[in-house]
Design a protein around this motif. Structure first.
Motif, PDB file in Angstrom:
ATOM      1  N   GLU A  16      -2.600   4.840   2.768  1.00  9.63           N
ATOM      2  CA  GLU A  16      -1.173   5.090   2.619  1.00  9.63           C
ATOM      3  C   GLU A  16      -0.735   4.920   1.161  1.00  9.63           C
ATOM      4  OE1 GLU A  16      -2.667   2.623   4.288  1.00  9.63           O
ATOM      5  OE2 GLU A  16      -1.385   0.844   4.491  1.00  9.63           O
ATOM      6  N   PRO A  17       0.312   5.655   0.760  1.00 13.52           N
ATOM      7  CA  PRO A  17       0.811   5.509  -0.611  1.00 13.52           C
ATOM      8  C   PRO A  17       1.449   4.143  -0.813  1.00 13.52           C
ATOM      9  CG  PRO A  17       2.267   6.929   0.669  1.00 13.52           C
ATOM     10  CD  PRO A  17       1.068   6.654   1.530  1.00 13.52           C
ATOM     11  N   GLY A  18       1.384   3.662  -2.045  1.00 12.50           N
ATOM     12  CA  GLY A  18       1.984   2.382  -2.367  1.00 12.50           C
ATOM     13  C   GLY A  18       1.016   1.477  -3.109  1.00 12.50           C
ATOM     14  N   THR A  19       1.340   0.203  -3.129  1.00  9.29           N
ATOM     15  CA  THR A  19       0.551  -0.775  -3.883  1.00  9.29           C
ATOM     16  C   THR A  19      -0.625  -1.276  -3.060  1.00  9.29           C
ATOM     17  OG1 THR A  19       2.515  -1.491  -5.113  1.00  9.29           O
ATOM     18  CG2 THR A  19       0.613  -2.976  -5.100  1.00  9.29           C
ATOM     19  N   TRP A  20      -1.807  -1.154  -3.641  1.00  7.18           N
ATOM     20  CA  TRP A  20      -3.039  -1.649  -3.040  1.00  7.18           C
ATOM     21  C   TRP A  20      -3.593  -2.785  -3.892  1.00  7.18           C
ATOM     22  CZ3 TRP A  20      -6.180   0.469   1.088  1.00  7.18           C
ATOM     23  CH2 TRP A  20      -5.536   1.488   1.795  1.00  7.18           C
ATOM     24  N   GLN A  21      -4.460  -3.579  -3.270  1.00 12.84           N
ATOM     25  CA  GLN A  21      -5.082  -4.686  -3.994  1.00 12.84           C
ATOM     26  C   GLN A  21      -6.525  -4.848  -3.572  1.00 12.84           C
ATOM     27  OE1 GLN A  21      -2.927  -8.420  -5.147  1.00 12.84           O
ATOM     28  NE2 GLN A  21      -4.219  -9.324  -3.573  1.00 12.84           N
ATOM     29  N   ILE A  22      -7.375  -4.995  -4.546  1.00 13.38           N
ATOM     30  CA  ILE A  22      -8.768  -5.397  -4.295  1.00 13.38           C
ATOM     31  C   ILE A  22      -8.949  -6.784  -4.873  1.00 13.38           C
ATOM     32  CG2 ILE A  22     -11.180  -4.992  -4.882  1.00 13.38           C
ATOM     33  CD1 ILE A  22     -10.781  -2.098  -4.633  1.00 13.38           C
ATOM     34  N   GLU A  23      -9.414  -7.694  -4.032  1.00 16.42           N
ATOM     35  CA  GLU A  23      -9.682  -9.043  -4.498  1.00 16.42           C
ATOM     36  C   GLU A  23     -11.182  -9.259  -4.621  1.00 16.42           C
ATOM     37  OE1 GLU A  23      -5.919 -11.763  -3.089  1.00 16.42           O
ATOM     38  OE2 GLU A  23      -7.793 -11.911  -1.976  1.00 16.42           O
ATOM     39  N   ILE A  24     -11.592  -9.809  -5.730  1.00 16.56           N
ATOM     40  CA  ILE A  24     -12.968 -10.258  -5.889  1.00 16.56           C
ATOM     41  C   ILE A  24     -13.025 -11.682  -5.338  1.00 16.56           C
ATOM     42  CG2 ILE A  24     -14.807 -10.761  -7.529  1.00 16.56           C
ATOM     43  CD1 ILE A  24     -13.569  -8.669  -9.389  1.00 16.56           C
ATOM     44  N   ASP A  25     -13.827 -11.867  -4.307  1.00 16.59           N
ATOM     45  CA  ASP A  25     -13.947 -13.167  -3.632  1.00 16.59           C
ATOM     46  C   ASP A  25     -15.151 -13.896  -4.217  1.00 16.59           C
ATOM     47  OD1 ASP A  25     -11.841 -12.349  -1.878  1.00 16.59           O
ATOM     48  OD2 ASP A  25     -13.316 -11.250  -0.696  1.00 16.59           O
ATOM     49  N   VAL A  26     -14.885 -14.940  -4.957  1.00 12.29           N
ATOM     50  CA  VAL A  26     -15.946 -15.653  -5.683  1.00 12.29           C
ATOM     51  C   VAL A  26     -16.425 -16.822  -4.826  1.00 12.29           C
ATOM     52  CG1 VAL A  26     -16.627 -16.692  -7.865  1.00 12.29           C
ATOM     53  CG2 VAL A  26     -14.788 -14.993  -7.818  1.00 12.29           C
ATOM     54  N   LEU A  64      -1.330   3.933  -5.197  1.00  8.42           N
ATOM     55  CA  LEU A  64      -1.799   5.231  -4.709  1.00  8.42           C
ATOM     56  C   LEU A  64      -0.611   6.168  -4.515  1.00  8.42           C
ATOM     57  CD1 LEU A  64      -4.540   4.696  -1.946  1.00  8.42           C
ATOM     58  CD2 LEU A  64      -4.825   5.373  -4.329  1.00  8.42           C
ATOM     59  N   PRO A  65      -0.735   7.425  -4.960  1.00  7.56           N
ATOM     60  CA  PRO A  65       0.326   8.405  -4.712  1.00  7.56           C
ATOM     61  C   PRO A  65       0.216   8.956  -3.289  1.00  7.56           C
ATOM     62  CG  PRO A  65      -1.474   9.432  -5.892  1.00  7.56           C
ATOM     63  CD  PRO A  65      -1.836   7.982  -5.755  1.00  7.56           C
ATOM     64  N   PRO A  66       1.201   9.688  -2.818  1.00  2.00           N
ATOM     65  CA  PRO A  66       1.098  10.336  -1.503  1.00  2.00           C
ATOM     66  C   PRO A  66      -0.021  11.376  -1.486  1.00  2.00           C
ATOM     67  CG  PRO A  66       3.379  10.281  -2.259  1.00  2.00           C
ATOM     68  CD  PRO A  66       2.529   9.885  -3.423  1.00  2.00           C
ATOM     69  N   GLY A  67      -0.553  11.646  -0.285  1.00  2.00           N
ATOM     70  CA  GLY A  67      -1.525  12.716  -0.125  1.00  2.00           C
ATOM     71  C   GLY A  67      -2.976  12.312  -0.286  1.00  2.00           C
ATOM     72  N   VAL A  68      -3.255  11.030  -0.558  1.00  2.00           N
ATOM     73  CA  VAL A  68      -4.645  10.587  -0.731  1.00  2.00           C
ATOM     74  C   VAL A  68      -5.323  10.494   0.636  1.00  2.00           C
ATOM     75  CG1 VAL A  68      -6.121   8.672  -1.454  1.00  2.00           C
ATOM     76  CG2 VAL A  68      -4.179   9.358  -2.876  1.00  2.00           C
ATOM     77  N   GLU A  69      -6.515  11.036   0.749  1.00  2.00           N
ATOM     78  CA  GLU A  69      -7.274  10.962   2.000  1.00  2.00           C
ATOM     79  C   GLU A  69      -8.578  10.195   1.855  1.00  2.00           C
ATOM     80  OE1 GLU A  69      -7.767  14.441   4.287  1.00  2.00           O
ATOM     81  OE2 GLU A  69      -5.678  15.066   4.141  1.00  2.00           O
ATOM     82  N   LEU A 117     -10.311  -5.668   0.581  1.00  2.00           N
ATOM     83  CA  LEU A 117      -9.372  -4.583   0.302  1.00  2.00           C
ATOM     84  C   LEU A 117      -8.099  -4.774   1.116  1.00  2.00           C
ATOM     85  CD1 LEU A 117      -8.985  -1.793  -1.097  1.00  2.00           C
ATOM     86  CD2 LEU A 117      -9.979  -0.764   0.957  1.00  2.00           C
ATOM     87  N   TYR A 118      -6.934  -4.608   0.457  1.00  2.00           N
ATOM     88  CA  TYR A 118      -5.634  -4.777   1.101  1.00  2.00           C
ATOM     89  C   TYR A 118      -4.741  -3.600   0.751  1.00  2.00           C
ATOM     90  CZ  TYR A 118      -7.401  -9.529   1.471  1.00  2.00           C
ATOM     91  OH  TYR A 118      -8.197 -10.614   1.736  1.00  2.00           O
ATOM     92  N   GLY A 119      -4.163  -2.975   1.785  1.00  2.00           N
ATOM     93  CA  GLY A 119      -3.238  -1.877   1.579  1.00  2.00           C
ATOM     94  C   GLY A 119      -1.804  -2.318   1.745  1.00  2.00           C
ATOM     95  N   PRO A 120      -0.847  -1.421   1.579  1.00  2.00           N
ATOM     96  CA  PRO A 120       0.562  -1.786   1.755  1.00  2.00           C
ATOM     97  C   PRO A 120       0.871  -2.341   3.145  1.00  2.00           C
ATOM     98  CG  PRO A 120       0.366   0.347   0.674  1.00  2.00           C
ATOM     99  CD  PRO A 120      -1.012  -0.029   1.119  1.00  2.00           C
ATOM    100  N   ALA A 121       0.092  -1.925   4.140  1.00  2.00           N
ATOM    101  CA  ALA A 121       0.348  -2.378   5.511  1.00  2.00           C
ATOM    102  C   ALA A 121      -0.447  -3.624   5.885  1.00  2.00           C
ATOM    103  CB  ALA A 121       0.049  -1.254   6.500  1.00  2.00           C
ATOM    104  N   GLY A 122      -1.301  -4.127   4.978  1.00  2.00           N
ATOM    105  CA  GLY A 122      -2.060  -5.330   5.291  1.00  2.00           C
ATOM    106  C   GLY A 122      -3.538  -5.186   4.979  1.00  2.00           C
TER     107      GLY A 122
END
Length: 455
Positions: free
Chosen positions: A90-100, A24-29, A55-60
């Protein structure tokens, strides 16, 4: 901006997490993730596939959308979809996990994950929140409540307001909310409850190898067990933080009817766990509660000083008049911390209605109640009951898993028995009907000064 991930899930993906990362770039709301899979059903039988997203963001972690009809999520500065913690993405690397959680033959499920974001905040109008009126009972005493239930923030059908109203109708002094792998319903529940009923924070760690309640938390708890980690390590860390870790419905029917529901962590049998839910939902053969009581007794016989709990596991209003149980706890005050302290100490019994107590007195005049210990020697055990009604219940005194005395109960009464107790003994009292169905059970009185074998 939009990103699309597509893929296939097979039987080999069972009990796994399938990650997808993006930046995600900066400024996303506002961040949205639309998840769909097809087919949702294997085409035979009555049981669908069960796939969720976390859902996981850069902060956890930001939460889980567990087993809901709509598995899509969104998150913005002040609001988010149920199961997801709001807050500016927040800007940075995000992750979505598919929980099977469950893929059934013949497998071959295709999925699509479409992610987009915007620099404007999504805000949905909400109705004014009106807290309950009234003042809950306070001070030292016996308090009745539930430790296990769910809302639309996971796979329940009740809104937070409906869940609270249901607890009030049941006459509870306290109620916990333990949505699957999330805590996002708790802020609303706290505000709606006001001072009328005690709310206990919690979550249900809903893993591929068993479910556990974490009580006393309003923060997300990572439910995943990765390489190099153990669930027993997680349980010990949570306990050290002052949380209550409860093995939930350990003998529930497992895959495919309730994939992951039966307790299967070999390092937690019971390892550092000291609380076990022996009465989940209704008392019946289908819920396997009797097997959970036997497991409780087996662990007590092995030297673990366990505490039994109950949970309605509410997902919707009960459609039948089945017999559920509440936790009846002696606490110094009707607050979250004091209720949990009473449960932690075993100063409690489980009941579908009747009152039940167990006490002991030694030859030297020393006394103990449920959850406490006595020295070996001559003891007088006393079971007290009340509110039995006209059901013809039988009170049974249990020593190391075997009934050693029984009394036919009137509306109220008591039974006593003198025994020569030995180190390692433990006693509980049960109330059962003519078909051996359980109506109430105390927590144990222990004998001896030997410490708990784990601690």
């Amino acid at each position: 901006m939009s990103i699309v991930f597509e893929g296939h899930l097979t039987l080999d993906n069972m009990s796994s997490h399938v990650p997808h990362t993006f930046t995600l770039p900066p400024g996303v709301e506002t961040l949205r993730a639309r998840f769909t899979h097809s087919p949702t059903h294997p085409g035979v039988g009555d049981i669908p596939h069960q796939i969720s997203v976390s859902l996981y963001g850069p902060a956890g972690p930001r939460g889980t959308r567990h087993n809901n009809v709509d598995q899509s999520v969104w998150i913005s500065t002040r609001q988010a979809s149920p199961g997801i913690v709001p807050g500016t993405p927040e800007p940075g690397t995000w992750q979505i996990e598919i929980d099977v959680h469950r893929i059934l033959p013949p497998g071959n499920v295709s999925y699509r994950l479409e992610i987009d974001w915007a620099q404007t905040e999504t805000f949905q109008p909400v109705d004014p929140l009106v807290p309950l009126t009234g003042q809950r009972r306070r001070g030292p005493g016996w308090y009745r409540g539930d430790l296990h239930g769910h809302t639309i923030h996971s796979d329940g059908q009740l809104s937070v307001a409906e869940y609270l109203q249901y607890a009030v109708e049941r006459g509870y002094d306290f109620v916990a909310l333990t949505d699957h792998n999330t805590v996002t319903g708790l802020p609303e529940l706290d505000r709606r409850a006001g001072e009328a009923i005690t709310i206990i924070g919690g979550t249900e760690l809903t893993t591929y190898n068993g479910h556990a309640l974490v009580l006393g938390t309003r923060e997300l708890v990572d439910w995943r067990v990765r390489d190099g980690e153990t669930m027993s390590g997680r349980a010990e860390a949570l306990t050290d933080e002052g949380k209550l870790f409860v093995i939930a419905h350990p003998k529930a029917e497992g895959h495919p009817f309730c994939t992951g529901c039966r307790w299967a962590f070999s390092d937690l049998m019971p390892g550092p766990a000291r609380h076990i839910e022996v009465w989940n939902r209704f008392w019946s053969e289908r819920t396997h509660n009797e097997e959970s009581v036997y497991l409780f007794y087996r662990w007590l016989n092995a030297g673990y000083r366990m505490v039994a709990t109950a949970g309605t596991d509410t997902h919707r209003r009960a459609a039948t008049g089945g017999r559920t149980a509440a936790n009846v706890v002696y606490a110094h005050d009707n607050t979250q911390d004091e209720i949990l302290a009473g449960i932690r100490a075993g100063h409690s019994f489980i009941s579908s209605g009747p009152e039940l107590r167990l006490s002991a007195q030694g030859a030297d005049g020393g006394k103990a109640g449920m959850g406490q210990a006595m020295a070996a020697g001559r003891l007088t055990l006393r079971c007290d009951w009340a509110g039995v009604g006209e059901d013809g219940l039988v009170a049974g005194l249990i020593r190391r898993g075997r009934r050693i005395e029984s009394w036919t109960c009137g509306e109220a009464g008591a039974g006593t028995l003198e025994v020569d107790a030995e180190d390692g003994d433990w006693f509980v009292c049960e109330l059962r009907d003519r078909t051996a169905g359980l109506h109430a059970i105390t927590n144990p009185i222990h004998v001896g000064t030997a410490p708990d074998i784990w601690r």
